[in-house]
Enzyme design. Structure first.
Site, PDB file in Angstrom:
ATOM      1  N   HIS A   1       1.831   1.723  -3.512  1.00  0.00           N
ATOM      2  CA  HIS A   1       0.728   2.248  -4.328  1.00  0.00           C
ATOM      3  C   HIS A   1       0.664   3.779  -4.262  1.00  0.00           C
ATOM      4  CE1 HIS A   1      -0.599  -1.621  -5.466  1.00  0.00           C
ATOM      5  NE2 HIS A   1      -1.417  -1.899  -4.473  1.00  0.00           N
TER       6      HIS A   1
ATOM      7  N   SER B   1       0.828  -1.215   0.000  1.00  0.00           N
ATOM      8  CA  SER B   1       0.000   0.000   0.000  1.00  0.00           C
ATOM      9  C   SER B   1       0.865   1.270   0.000  1.00  0.00           C
ATOM     10  CB  SER B   1      -0.915   0.036   1.219  1.00  0.00           C
ATOM     11  OG  SER B   1      -1.677  -1.126   1.273  1.00  0.00           O
TER      12      SER B   1
HETATM   13  N1  COD Z   1      -3.008 -15.117 -10.121  1.00  0.00           N
HETATM   14  C1  COD Z   1      -2.445 -15.601  -9.000  1.00  0.00           C
HETATM   15  N2  COD Z   1      -1.477 -14.942  -8.326  1.00  0.00           N
HETATM   16  C2  COD Z   1      -1.061 -13.768  -8.830  1.00  0.00           C
HETATM   17  C3  COD Z   1      -1.608 -13.211 -10.002  1.00  0.00           C
HETATM   18  C4  COD Z   1      -2.626 -13.942 -10.670  1.00  0.00           C
HETATM   19  N3  COD Z   1      -3.193 -13.472 -11.774  1.00  0.00           N
HETATM   20  N4  COD Z   1      -0.990 -12.024 -10.240  1.00  0.00           N
HETATM   21  C5  COD Z   1      -0.098 -11.852  -9.260  1.00  0.00           C
HETATM   22  N5  COD Z   1      -0.130 -12.897  -8.399  1.00  0.00           N
HETATM   23  C6  COD Z   1       0.654 -13.119  -7.192  1.00  0.00           C
HETATM   24  C7  COD Z   1       2.047 -12.542  -7.232  1.00  0.00           C
HETATM   25  O1  COD Z   1       2.949 -13.397  -7.896  1.00  0.00           O
HETATM   26  C8  COD Z   1       2.369 -12.406  -5.737  1.00  0.00           C
HETATM   27  O2  COD Z   1       3.001 -13.555  -5.221  1.00  0.00           O
HETATM   28  C9  COD Z   1       1.000 -12.244  -5.082  1.00  0.00           C
HETATM   29  O3  COD Z   1       0.033 -12.439  -6.099  1.00  0.00           O
HETATM   30  C10 COD Z   1       0.794 -10.828  -4.469  1.00  0.00           C
HETATM   31  O4  COD Z   1       1.684 -10.678  -3.456  1.00  0.00           O
HETATM   32  P1  COD Z   1       2.435  -9.297  -3.082  1.00  0.00           P
HETATM   33  O5  COD Z   1       3.668  -9.703  -2.340  1.00  0.00           O
HETATM   34  O6  COD Z   1       2.558  -8.448  -4.278  1.00  0.00           O
HETATM   35  O7  COD Z   1       1.439  -8.563  -2.128  1.00  0.00           O
HETATM   36  P2  COD Z   1       1.045  -8.669  -0.578  1.00  0.00           P
HETATM   37  O8  COD Z   1       0.801 -10.093  -0.181  1.00  0.00           O
HETATM   38  O9  COD Z   1       2.008  -7.895   0.254  1.00  0.00           O
HETATM   39  O10 COD Z   1      -0.348  -7.868  -0.568  1.00  0.00           O
HETATM   40  C11 COD Z   1      -1.337  -8.222  -1.436  1.00  0.00           C
HETATM   41  C12 COD Z   1      -2.604  -7.368  -1.259  1.00  0.00           C
HETATM   42  C13 COD Z   1      -3.525  -7.745  -2.384  1.00  0.00           C
HETATM   43  C14 COD Z   1      -3.240  -7.695   0.060  1.00  0.00           C
HETATM   44  C15 COD Z   1      -2.247  -5.853  -1.307  1.00  0.00           C
HETATM   45  O11 COD Z   1      -1.689  -5.513  -2.527  1.00  0.00           O
HETATM   46  C16 COD Z   1      -3.470  -4.995  -1.105  1.00  0.00           C
HETATM   47  O12 COD Z   1      -4.333  -4.872  -1.920  1.00  0.00           O
HETATM   48  N6  COD Z   1      -3.528  -4.380   0.061  1.00  0.00           N
HETATM   49  C17 COD Z   1      -4.614  -3.577   0.469  1.00  0.00           C
HETATM   50  C18 COD Z   1      -5.454  -4.341   1.402  1.00  0.00           C
HETATM   51  C19 COD Z   1      -5.592  -3.733   2.753  1.00  0.00           C
HETATM   52  O13 COD Z   1      -6.358  -4.193   3.538  1.00  0.00           O
HETATM   53  N7  COD Z   1      -4.867  -2.686   3.087  1.00  0.00           N
HETATM   54  C20 COD Z   1      -4.970  -2.086   4.389  1.00  0.00           C
HETATM   55  C21 COD Z   1      -3.824  -1.220   4.724  1.00  0.00           C
HETATM   56  S1  COD Z   1      -2.382  -1.786   4.003  1.00  0.00           S
HETATM   57 ZN    ZN Z   2      -0.285  -2.299   4.794  1.00  0.00          ZN
END
Ligand code: COD
Ligand code: ZN
Length: 375
Positions: free
Chosen positions: A52, A49
């Site tokens: 982002h 985040s």
């Molecule tokens: N299919 C399957 N896996 C996928 C795809 C796909 N099409 N595309 C990407 N991925 C995988 C990536 O390879 C990666 O391993 C994973 O998805 C995403 O992991 P990260 O490391 O990029 O992200 P995280 O785990 O740190 O966080 C993911 C969230 C989706 C939770 C994050 O981006 C988000 O939206 N956060 C906001 C949610 C929230 O509650 N925020 C509150 C304050 S932070």
């Molecule tokens: Zn966070």
């Protein structure tokens, strides 16, 4: 040196422009006003985040001090603060718990109306700023702004934690861990013996798996397009993993076959509309529950055939794992200390705060799960 009641000059990582590195600056941190707390930071994680905001896909006013997943020690308190005192170990809370609003008074809800998630203009809850740099006020982020040696937060945005808690690990309870773990145990309410599917095996996805495991799920299927993520997912509790890229068939059909018509619980932890739909389709049509954990970076909408829900599916979501933040964070820290769950699987890198830009590069290149910056 006694700093109580005085402006503190310290180092902070300031984002002046989108898509530019953070600039390590001397900033002035004002003393806490009434019902505010000034914290000396000890450790902070780097979360997607924050990134982002750097890219502009989560719109915020600049210049800003980002960071919202941290742990530190109370330096001083403003008038009327009763729940923490100088010297206490604390976790700043990206979602407050004000206890006054209708959400806080609701027994299940956690999206406190004092939260700053949807507000572009980051400020303290009274609308003013505590940071300045080169004569300019700096914006706050999610009421926490932890990429600074000192920060000021509202009392309702900070939780006191156990005096022996290791701050360089429990900082993850300030965002990634709670978000994922709570999505399983609190939002989905995963049941013993159930089948769960987790889309996205980043830090938050791993925490979802930990929650499914703690709740007694019998099968936990990890789904990611990056197979490098599988080993860690298996280590924290997944029972099998698959990549959607390995089959011509849509992954929801592959999963449906594997799970006798659909999983009991599915989780979208990628932050994409297509995986949200796939996760919904992958839970059982008659009794499946699908939880949205990820947020697509820009405001986007999905269109949906209502039949998908009329058959009996439940589609839900929550921030911060549905946990009421001040109530839950101290308890989660104690559960961690008694060994109920581990956090080390989430930490891949530890860097000094000064290397924050290196930490963000590790996130962007997909090399890190979580990088912890220490002060
Ligand atoms: N299919 C399957 N896996 C996928 C795809 C796909 N099409 N595309 C990407 N991925 C995988 C990536 O390879 C990666 O391993 C994973 O998805 C995403 O992991 P990260 O490391 O990029 O992200 P995280 O785990 O740190 O966080 C993911 C969230 C989706 C939770 C994050 O981006 C988000 O939206 N956060 C906001 C949610 C929230 O509650 N925020 C509150 C304050 S932070
Ligand atoms: Zn966070």
């Amino acid at each position: 040196m006694d700093t109580v009641g005085k402006v503190i000059t310290c180092k902070a990582a300031v984002l002046w422009e989108h898509n530019k590195p953070f600039s390590m600056e001397d900033v002035e941190v004002a003393p806490p006003k009434a019902h505010e707390v000034r914290i000396k930071m000890v450790a902070t994680g780097i979360c997607r985040s924050d990134e982002h905001v750097v890219t502009g896909s989560l719109p915020r006013d600049l210049p800003v001090i980002l960071g919202h997943e941290a742990a530190g020690i109370v330096e001083s308190i403003g008038e009327g603060v009763t729940t923490v005192k100088p010297g206490d170990k604390v976790i700043p809370l990206p979602i407050p718990q004000c206890e006054q609003c209708s959400v806080c008074k609701h027994p299940e809800a956690n999206y406190c109306q004092m939260n700053g998630i949807e507000s572009k203009q980051g400020a303290m809850q009274d609308g003013t700023f505590r940071f300045s740099c080169r004569g300019r006020p700096l914006h706050h982020f999610l009421g926490t702004s932890t990429f600074s040696q000192f920060t000021v937060v509202n009392e309702n945005s900070v939780a006191p934690i156990h005096a022996d808690a290791p701050l360089d690990t429990v900082c993850l309870i300030g965002c990634a861990f709670s978000t994922g773990y709570g999505s399983a145990v609190k939002v989905a309410k995963v049941t013993p013996g159930s089948t769960c599917t987790v889309f996205g095996l980043g830090g938050v996805g791993l925490a979802v798996i930990m929650g499914c495991k703690a709740a007694g799920a019998a099968r936990i299927i990890g789904v990611d397009i990056n197979k490098d993520k599988f080993a860690k997912a298996m280590a924290v509790g997944a029972t099998e993993c698959l990549s959607p890229l390995d089959s011509q068939q849509p992954v929801s059909e592959v999963l449906s076959e594997r799970t006798g018509g659909g999983a009991d619980f599915t989780f979208e932890v990628v932050g994409r509309l297509d995986t949200m739909m796939t996760a919904l389709l992958s839970c059982h049509p008659a009794f499946g529950v699908s939880v949205v954990v990820g947020v697509p970076p820009n405001a986007q909408s999905l269109s949906l055939n209502p039949m998908l829900l009329l058959t009996g599916r439940t589609w839900k979501g929550a921030v911060f794992g549905g946990f009421k933040s001040r109530d839950s964070v101290p308890r989660l820290v104690e559960e961690f200390m008694t060994g109920k769950f581990k956090l080390d699987a989430l930490v891949t890198h530890v860097l000094p705060f000064e290397k924050i830009n290196e930490g963000f590069e590790l996130l962007r290149s997909g090399q890190s799960v979580r990088t912890i910056l220490t002060f």
